[in-house]
Design a protein around this motif. Structure first.
Motif, PDB file in Angstrom:
ATOM      1  N   GLN A 250       0.808  -1.220   0.000  1.00 38.43           N
ATOM      2  CA  GLN A 250       0.000   0.000   0.000  1.00 38.43           C
ATOM      3  C   GLN A 250       0.847   1.278   0.000  1.00 38.43           C
ATOM      4  OE1 GLN A 250      -2.772   0.128   3.246  1.00 38.43           O
ATOM      5  NE2 GLN A 250      -3.707   2.026   2.543  1.00 38.43           N
ATOM      6  N   HIS A 251       1.939   1.297   0.790  1.00 39.98           N
ATOM      7  CA  HIS A 251       2.678   2.542   0.989  1.00 39.98           C
ATOM      8  C   HIS A 251       4.042   2.638   0.316  1.00 39.98           C
ATOM      9  CE1 HIS A 251      -0.168   2.592   4.437  1.00 39.98           C
ATOM     10  NE2 HIS A 251      -0.301   3.828   3.997  1.00 39.98           N
ATOM     11  N   GLU A 252       4.615   1.523  -0.108  1.00 37.69           N
ATOM     12  CA  GLU A 252       5.965   1.535  -0.694  1.00 37.69           C
ATOM     13  C   GLU A 252       5.990   0.679  -1.965  1.00 37.69           C
ATOM     14  OE1 GLU A 252       8.137   3.548   0.500  1.00 37.69           O
ATOM     15  OE2 GLU A 252       7.357   3.930   2.510  1.00 37.69           O
ATOM     16  N   SER A 253       5.118   0.990  -2.895  1.00 37.11           N
ATOM     17  CA  SER A 253       4.920   0.136  -4.077  1.00 37.11           C
ATOM     18  C   SER A 253       6.174  -0.040  -4.931  1.00 37.11           C
ATOM     19  CB  SER A 253       3.775   0.669  -4.937  1.00 37.11           C
ATOM     20  OG  SER A 253       4.057   1.992  -5.359  1.00 37.11           O
ATOM     21  N   ASP A 254       7.149   0.859  -4.818  1.00 38.18           N
ATOM     22  CA  ASP A 254       8.382   0.736  -5.609  1.00 38.18           C
ATOM     23  C   ASP A 254       9.453  -0.132  -4.937  1.00 38.18           C
ATOM     24  OD1 ASP A 254       7.307   2.382  -7.543  1.00 38.18           O
ATOM     25  OD2 ASP A 254       8.241   4.193  -6.760  1.00 38.18           O
ATOM     26  N   PHE A 255       9.202  -0.599  -3.726  1.00 32.54           N
ATOM     27  CA  PHE A 255      10.201  -1.373  -2.986  1.00 32.54           C
ATOM     28  C   PHE A 255      10.450  -2.739  -3.627  1.00 32.54           C
ATOM     29  CE2 PHE A 255      11.475  -4.020   0.751  1.00 32.54           C
ATOM     30  CZ  PHE A 255      12.623  -3.331   1.099  1.00 32.54           C
ATOM     31  N   CYS A 256       9.416  -3.347  -4.162  1.00 34.65           N
ATOM     32  CA  CYS A 256       9.527  -4.692  -4.731  1.00 34.65           C
ATOM     33  C   CYS A 256       8.686  -4.781  -5.998  1.00 34.65           C
ATOM     34  CB  CYS A 256       9.031  -5.714  -3.710  1.00 34.65           C
ATOM     35  SG  CYS A 256       8.946  -7.398  -4.334  1.00 34.65           S
ATOM     36  N   PRO A 257       9.240  -5.365  -7.073  1.00 36.00           N
ATOM     37  CA  PRO A 257       8.461  -5.485  -8.312  1.00 36.00           C
ATOM     38  C   PRO A 257       7.223  -6.372  -8.157  1.00 36.00           C
ATOM     39  CG  PRO A 257      10.628  -6.526  -8.561  1.00 36.00           C
ATOM     40  CD  PRO A 257      10.605  -5.862  -7.227  1.00 36.00           C
ATOM     41  N   LEU A 258       7.199  -7.246  -7.177  1.00 33.24           N
ATOM     42  CA  LEU A 258       6.031  -8.108  -6.962  1.00 33.24           C
ATOM     43  C   LEU A 258       4.848  -7.337  -6.396  1.00 33.24           C
ATOM     44  CD1 LEU A 258       7.764 -11.280  -5.468  1.00 33.24           C
ATOM     45  CD2 LEU A 258       6.957 -10.946  -7.803  1.00 33.24           C
ATOM     46  N   TYR A 259       5.109  -6.218  -5.751  1.00 38.79           N
ATOM     47  CA  TYR A 259       4.037  -5.435  -5.143  1.00 38.79           C
ATOM     48  C   TYR A 259       3.021  -4.966  -6.176  1.00 38.79           C
ATOM     49  CZ  TYR A 259       6.804  -4.975  -0.792  1.00 38.79           C
ATOM     50  OH  TYR A 259       7.503  -5.200   0.367  1.00 38.79           O
ATOM     51  N   GLU A 260       3.470  -4.692  -7.377  1.00 35.39           N
ATOM     52  CA  GLU A 260       2.574  -4.209  -8.437  1.00 35.39           C
ATOM     53  C   GLU A 260       1.400  -5.177  -8.655  1.00 35.39           C
ATOM     54  OE1 GLU A 260       2.838  -3.334 -13.193  1.00 35.39           O
ATOM     55  OE2 GLU A 260       4.548  -2.764 -11.954  1.00 35.39           O
ATOM     56  N   ASP A 261       1.673  -6.472  -8.514  1.00 35.70           N
ATOM     57  CA  ASP A 261       0.634  -7.491  -8.691  1.00 35.70           C
ATOM     58  C   ASP A 261       0.120  -8.030  -7.355  1.00 35.70           C
ATOM     59  OD1 ASP A 261       0.845  -7.376 -11.519  1.00 35.70           O
ATOM     60  OD2 ASP A 261       2.573  -8.725 -11.451  1.00 35.70           O
ATOM     61  N   ASN A 262       0.459  -7.354  -6.245  1.00 28.26           N
ATOM     62  CA  ASN A 262       0.067  -7.785  -4.910  1.00 28.26           C
ATOM     63  C   ASN A 262       0.449  -9.251  -4.676  1.00 28.26           C
ATOM     64  OD1 ASN A 262      -1.000  -7.245  -2.353  1.00 28.26           O
ATOM     65  ND2 ASN A 262      -3.036  -7.955  -2.925  1.00 28.26           N
ATOM     66  N   LYS A 263       1.641  -9.603  -5.141  1.00 32.99           N
ATOM     67  CA  LYS A 263       2.121 -10.978  -5.086  1.00 32.99           C
ATOM     68  C   LYS A 263       3.243 -11.101  -4.056  1.00 32.99           C
ATOM     69  CE  LYS A 263       3.702 -14.582  -8.111  1.00 32.99           C
ATOM     70  NZ  LYS A 263       4.574 -15.361  -8.282  1.00 32.99           N
ATOM     71  N   LYS A 264       3.168 -12.142  -3.249  1.00 30.89           N
ATOM     72  CA  LYS A 264       4.205 -12.406  -2.252  1.00 30.89           C
ATOM     73  C   LYS A 264       5.302 -13.272  -2.856  1.00 30.89           C
ATOM     74  CE  LYS A 264       1.202 -12.143   1.782  1.00 30.89           C
ATOM     75  NZ  LYS A 264       0.688 -12.857   2.960  1.00 30.89           N
ATOM     76  N   CYS A 265       6.519 -13.095  -2.377  1.00 26.26           N
ATOM     77  CA  CYS A 265       7.649 -13.913  -2.822  1.00 26.26           C
ATOM     78  C   CYS A 265       7.605 -15.304  -2.206  1.00 26.26           C
ATOM     79  CB  CYS A 265       8.975 -13.227  -2.497  1.00 26.26           C
ATOM     80  SG  CYS A 265       9.154 -12.793  -0.751  1.00 26.26           S
ATOM     81  N   HIS A 266       6.913 -15.445  -1.081  1.00 26.98           N
ATOM     82  CA  HIS A 266       6.788 -16.722  -0.379  1.00 26.98           C
ATOM     83  C   HIS A 266       5.344 -16.890   0.073  1.00 26.98           C
ATOM     84  CE1 HIS A 266      11.137 -17.288  -0.205  1.00 26.98           C
ATOM     85  NE2 HIS A 266      11.208 -15.999   0.067  1.00 26.98           N
ATOM     86  N   ASP A 267       4.854 -18.104   0.034  1.00 30.80           N
ATOM     87  CA  ASP A 267       3.485 -18.404   0.421  1.00 30.80           C
ATOM     88  C   ASP A 267       3.378 -18.525   1.937  1.00 30.80           C
ATOM     89  OD1 ASP A 267       0.823 -19.095   0.358  1.00 30.80           O
ATOM     90  OD2 ASP A 267       1.194 -21.201  -0.162  1.00 30.80           O
ATOM     91  N   MET A 268       3.112 -17.394   2.569  1.00 27.12           N
ATOM     92  CA  MET A 268       2.931 -17.370   4.023  1.00 27.12           C
ATOM     93  C   MET A 268       1.955 -16.252   4.359  1.00 27.12           C
ATOM     94  SD  MET A 268       6.792 -15.998   4.971  1.00 27.12           S
ATOM     95  CE  MET A 268       6.567 -15.826   6.717  1.00 27.12           C
TER      96      MET A 268
END
Length: 143
Positions: free
Chosen positions: A42-60
């Motif tokens: 929500q607040h740091e969308s440029d921190f990780c490219p996965l954030y754009e798709d609301n996708k987590k790097c790990h399933d937790m």
């Protein structure tokens, strides 16, 4: 992109966020909580490219992004060692049962996709430092 270039670029992004939070008077606990995946999307969308798709790097369910890499990960851009006709570029220093070595042509890289160690809030609390590079100081393999 090399490991080192990602590492340095990420450290800069991390520092900007932490400096902003420290300037606002955030405590250690508030900073760690700020790095909760849902808040970061929500607040740091440029921190990780996965954030754009609301996708987590790990399933937790509760993923904390403070470390966004692992202090146990080791890398060396020009290779750590040769293994027959392949070169190893990274590995896990604790040999996590959830990690493995992936072979990609003539390259061997650590595959951390099934390991969630650095994304648990309790792990972040135990390894916390305002300076991400200090926490990650052992990652760049020197041997």
């Amino acid at each position: 992109m090399s490991y080192k270039s990602w590492f340095d670029a990420h450290a800069d992004k991390h520092k900007k966020i932490v400096d902003k939070l420290v300037a606002k008077g955030f405590s250690k606990e508030q900073i760690i909580e700020y790095f909760d995946f849902d808040n970061m999307v929500q607040h740091e969308s440029d921190f990780c490219p996965l954030y754009e798709d609301n996708k987590k790097c790990h399933d937790m369910s509760k993923l904390n992004c403070y470390l966004c890499a692992c202090p146990n990960f080791r890398f060396k851009d020009d290779g750590i060692e040769k293994q027959e006709d392949k070169t190893q570029y990274s590995f896990c220093s604790i040999d996590s049962k959830d990690g493995n070595q992936g072979i990609y042509g003539d390259k061997i890289h650590q595959d951390c996709s099934k390991c969630t160690v650095p994304h648990h809030k309790s792990y972040v609390e135990k390894n916390f430092d305002l300076d991400w590079k200090k926490t990650m100081k052992e990652c760049e393999w020197k041997n």
